[in-house]
Motif scaffolding. Structure first.
Motif, PDB file in Angstrom:
ATOM      1  N   THR A 104      89.572  15.412  42.819  1.00 44.99           N
ATOM      2  CA  THR A 104      89.239  15.015  44.187  1.00 44.99           C
ATOM      3  C   THR A 104      87.760  15.120  44.517  1.00 44.99           C
ATOM      4  OG1 THR A 104      91.433  15.664  45.026  1.00 44.99           O
ATOM      5  CG2 THR A 104      89.649  15.560  46.626  1.00 44.99           C
ATOM      6  N   LEU A 105      87.088  16.154  44.040  1.00 42.71           N
ATOM      7  CA  LEU A 105      85.748  16.487  44.522  1.00 42.71           C
ATOM      8  C   LEU A 105      84.768  15.318  44.454  1.00 42.71           C
ATOM      9  CD1 LEU A 105      85.135  20.073  43.100  1.00 42.71           C
ATOM     10  CD2 LEU A 105      85.559  19.426  45.471  1.00 42.71           C
ATOM     11  N   ASN A 106      84.813  14.541  43.375  1.00 43.41           N
ATOM     12  CA  ASN A 106      83.830  13.476  43.207  1.00 43.41           C
ATOM     13  C   ASN A 106      84.025  12.323  44.182  1.00 43.41           C
ATOM     14  OD1 ASN A 106      86.052  13.464  41.064  1.00 43.41           O
ATOM     15  ND2 ASN A 106      85.509  11.287  41.152  1.00 43.41           N
ATOM     16  N   PHE A 107      85.187  12.241  44.831  1.00 43.53           N
ATOM     17  CA  PHE A 107      85.427  11.179  45.797  1.00 43.53           C
ATOM     18  C   PHE A 107      85.052  11.587  47.223  1.00 43.53           C
ATOM     19  CE2 PHE A 107      88.331   9.981  42.339  1.00 43.53           C
ATOM     20  CZ  PHE A 107      87.898   8.681  42.127  1.00 43.53           C
ATOM     21  N   LEU A 108      84.643  12.823  47.407  1.00 40.54           N
ATOM     22  CA  LEU A 108      84.293  13.310  48.734  1.00 40.54           C
ATOM     23  C   LEU A 108      82.823  13.039  49.037  1.00 40.54           C
ATOM     24  CD1 LEU A 108      86.117  16.771  48.638  1.00 40.54           C
ATOM     25  CD2 LEU A 108      86.968  14.596  49.554  1.00 40.54           C
ATOM     26  N   PRO A 109      82.504  12.630  50.258  1.00 35.81           N
ATOM     27  CA  PRO A 109      81.101  12.390  50.598  1.00 35.81           C
ATOM     28  C   PRO A 109      80.265  13.660  50.592  1.00 35.81           C
ATOM     29  CG  PRO A 109      82.504  12.169  52.538  1.00 35.81           C
ATOM     30  CD  PRO A 109      83.415  12.277  51.354  1.00 35.81           C
ATOM     31  N   GLU A 110      80.904  14.820  50.831  1.00 35.74           N
ATOM     32  CA  GLU A 110      80.192  16.090  50.853  1.00 35.74           C
ATOM     33  C   GLU A 110      80.976  17.139  50.047  1.00 35.74           C
ATOM     34  OE1 GLU A 110      78.243  17.218  54.713  1.00 35.74           O
ATOM     35  OE2 GLU A 110      79.652  15.717  55.475  1.00 35.74           O
ATOM     36  N   PRO A 111      80.914  17.077  48.734  1.00 35.40           N
ATOM     37  CA  PRO A 111      81.682  18.045  47.935  1.00 35.40           C
ATOM     38  C   PRO A 111      81.272  19.488  48.189  1.00 35.40           C
ATOM     39  CG  PRO A 111      80.207  16.723  46.565  1.00 35.40           C
ATOM     40  CD  PRO A 111      80.233  16.079  47.902  1.00 35.40           C
ATOM     41  N   ALA A 112      79.994  19.746  48.454  1.00 36.08           N
ATOM     42  CA  ALA A 112      79.561  21.119  48.708  1.00 36.08           C
ATOM     43  C   ALA A 112      80.234  21.676  49.962  1.00 36.08           C
ATOM     44  CB  ALA A 112      78.043  21.183  48.854  1.00 36.08           C
ATOM     45  N   ALA A 113      80.367  20.841  50.992  1.00 35.11           N
ATOM     46  CA  ALA A 113      81.033  21.277  52.221  1.00 35.11           C
ATOM     47  C   ALA A 113      82.506  21.558  51.958  1.00 35.11           C
ATOM     48  CB  ALA A 113      80.875  20.212  53.303  1.00 35.11           C
ATOM     49  N   ALA A 114      83.121  20.772  51.069  1.00 33.08           N
ATOM     50  CA  ALA A 114      84.530  20.993  50.744  1.00 33.08           C
ATOM     51  C   ALA A 114      84.730  22.313  50.009  1.00 33.08           C
ATOM     52  CB  ALA A 114      85.057  19.837  49.899  1.00 33.08           C
ATOM     53  N   VAL A 115      83.857  22.629  49.065  1.00 37.35           N
ATOM     54  CA  VAL A 115      83.974  23.895  48.336  1.00 37.35           C
ATOM     55  C   VAL A 115      83.751  25.072  49.285  1.00 37.35           C
ATOM     56  CG1 VAL A 115      83.080  25.282  46.433  1.00 37.35           C
ATOM     57  CG2 VAL A 115      83.268  22.809  46.183  1.00 37.35           C
ATOM     58  N   THR A 116      82.793  24.935  50.190  1.00 36.48           N
ATOM     59  CA  THR A 116      82.564  25.981  51.184  1.00 36.48           C
ATOM     60  C   THR A 116      83.797  26.173  52.059  1.00 36.48           C
ATOM     61  OG1 THR A 116      80.178  25.572  51.224  1.00 36.48           O
ATOM     62  CG2 THR A 116      81.131  26.664  53.148  1.00 36.48           C
ATOM     63  N   ALA A 117      84.447  25.069  52.453  1.00 34.37           N
ATOM     64  CA  ALA A 117      85.662  25.159  53.261  1.00 34.37           C
ATOM     65  C   ALA A 117      86.787  25.818  52.480  1.00 34.37           C
ATOM     66  CB  ALA A 117      86.080  23.766  53.731  1.00 34.37           C
ATOM     67  N   MET A 118      86.899  25.512  51.183  1.00 36.30           N
ATOM     68  CA  MET A 118      87.913  26.152  50.356  1.00 36.30           C
ATOM     69  C   MET A 118      87.669  27.658  50.265  1.00 36.30           C
ATOM     70  SD  MET A 118      88.109  23.236  47.352  1.00 36.30           S
ATOM     71  CE  MET A 118      89.206  24.138  46.248  1.00 36.30           C
ATOM     72  N   ALA A 119      86.399  28.042  50.105  1.00 36.12           N
ATOM     73  CA  ALA A 119      86.065  29.465  50.027  1.00 36.12           C
ATOM     74  C   ALA A 119      86.393  30.168  51.340  1.00 36.12           C
ATOM     75  CB  ALA A 119      84.586  29.633  49.687  1.00 36.12           C
ATOM     76  N   ARG A 120      86.175  29.489  52.445  1.00 33.46           N
ATOM     77  CA  ARG A 120      86.510  30.077  53.748  1.00 33.46           C
ATOM     78  C   ARG A 120      88.012  30.304  53.879  1.00 33.46           C
ATOM     79  NH1 ARG A 120      88.756  28.067  58.026  1.00 33.46           N
ATOM     80  NH2 ARG A 120      88.551  25.882  57.371  1.00 33.46           N
ATOM     81  N   ALA A 121      88.794  29.420  53.254  1.00 35.80           N
ATOM     82  CA  ALA A 121      90.250  29.480  53.423  1.00 35.80           C
ATOM     83  C   ALA A 121      90.902  30.623  52.651  1.00 35.80           C
ATOM     84  CB  ALA A 121      90.871  28.156  53.000  1.00 35.80           C
ATOM     85  N   VAL A 122      90.207  31.172  51.642  1.00 36.11           N
ATOM     86  CA  VAL A 122      90.797  32.270  50.862  1.00 36.11           C
ATOM     87  C   VAL A 122      90.237  33.607  51.343  1.00 36.11           C
ATOM     88  CG1 VAL A 122      91.146  30.797  48.852  1.00 36.11           C
ATOM     89  CG2 VAL A 122      89.066  32.157  49.020  1.00 36.11           C
ATOM     90  N   HIS A 123      90.979  34.664  51.060  1.00 37.93           N
ATOM     91  CA  HIS A 123      90.558  35.984  51.560  1.00 37.93           C
ATOM     92  C   HIS A 123      89.276  36.436  50.883  1.00 37.93           C
ATOM     93  CE1 HIS A 123      92.054  38.023  47.929  1.00 37.93           C
ATOM     94  NE2 HIS A 123      93.152  37.306  48.040  1.00 37.93           N
ATOM     95  N   ARG A 124      88.556  37.320  51.528  1.00 38.43           N
ATOM     96  CA  ARG A 124      87.203  37.656  51.102  1.00 38.43           C
ATOM     97  C   ARG A 124      87.139  38.644  49.954  1.00 38.43           C
ATOM     98  NH1 ARG A 124      85.000  33.615  52.072  1.00 38.43           N
ATOM     99  NH2 ARG A 124      83.020  34.651  51.581  1.00 38.43           N
ATOM    100  N   ASP A 125      88.256  39.227  49.577  1.00 39.71           N
ATOM    101  CA  ASP A 125      88.236  40.243  48.522  1.00 39.71           C
ATOM    102  C   ASP A 125      88.775  39.644  47.220  1.00 39.71           C
ATOM    103  OD1 ASP A 125      88.091  42.582  47.096  1.00 39.71           O
ATOM    104  OD2 ASP A 125      89.913  43.452  47.955  1.00 39.71           O
TER     105      ASP A 125
END
Length: 259
Positions: A104-125
């Protein structure tokens, strides 16, 4: 040509015949590599037809799996999924143990924003964020044979070659994308699978469905040019004595932890 036209994904059944069957094989290797214990909450970003989500359910014994994708047609086929943008995930911070994405990542206009959003969605530990993409430039055999043949016939089409259009689908850019999102213990590895087509019709047929960049290019050709490409591709691909076409596909997989 309008680049966006060749990135439209709408038909789940057509996609599954074109790429889904091969993504399923990569997903099995990918989830085994992640090595997550049972009972976790998984988020599948850009879930498409639900291929990766299904493998997670089959092999990882999750507590729950939630998928999201922008294509309503794909979401209907995926089942337990929602229509959502990968850069604006409708989930609480830290609600998941693992966030994954397949092809999926290569089809997104902002892959960096998507990875950041994924990191936000998982717990911090020590939450895990991981993905895989095709190695378009070198070892995705089906597409390399296709685009190499296309460019021989139509040099102007070189700009549409996914190997050129998606330079981020390589180890170092993927590593940089993950570290740039603040993830640690980042690892990138290759996953290689055989992609054996029963015959040339099995290989060529999916290119006629108009799903994605390569089939979109075929759909835009005149009938005469389409026939010319078909016969040139038939000559270019390796064919076994039984008529099957044995190719290989490589995906680059990346994973990293939150801190």
């Amino acid at each position: 040509m309008d680049e966006q036209r060749y990135d439209v994904w709408t038909s789940g059944a057509a996609y599954d015949r074109y790429m889904g069957r091969w993504s399923r094989a990569v997903a099995r290797e990918f989830t085994a590599w992640l090595g997550r214990p049972d009972g976790l909450a998984w988020l599948d970003v850009g879930c498409g037809t639900g291929v990766l989500s299904a493998v997670v359910r089959e092999r990882c014994r999750p507590a729950r799996v939630v998928g999201c994708d922008r294509s309503e047609g794909f979401v209907r086929m995926a089942g337990a999924a929602v229509v959502a943008d990968a850069t604006a995930l409708p989930v609480r911070d830290g609600a998941f143990d693992v966030a994954v994405s397949g092809l999926t990542l290569n089809f997104l206009p902002e892959p960096a924003a998507a990875v950041t959003a994924m990191a936000r969605a998982v717990h911090r530990d020590g939450g895990l964020v991981a993905a895989y993409v095709w190695d378009y430039a070198e070892r995705m055999g089906l597409l390399r044979h296709f685009w190499d043949t296309v460019i021989e016939l139509d040099p102007a089409a070189a700009e549409l070659d996914e190997g050129r259009r998606f330079p981020g689908c390589r180890p170092q850019p993927l590593h940089d994308l993950w570290t740039g999102a603040g993830l640690t213990d980042v690892v990138v590895r290759a996953i290689e699978i055989p992609t054996v087509f029963v015959d040339f019709a099995d290989l060529w047929g999916p290119f006629l469905a108009g799903q994605g960049p390569a089939p979109g290019y075929v759909a835009a050709l005149s009938l005469a040019d389409r026939d010319r490409l078909r016969e040139a591709l038939r000559t270019a691909v390796p064919t076994a004595h039984d008529g099957s076409i044995p190719l290989w596909a490589r995906a680059w997989a990346v994973r990293g932890r939150t801190r």
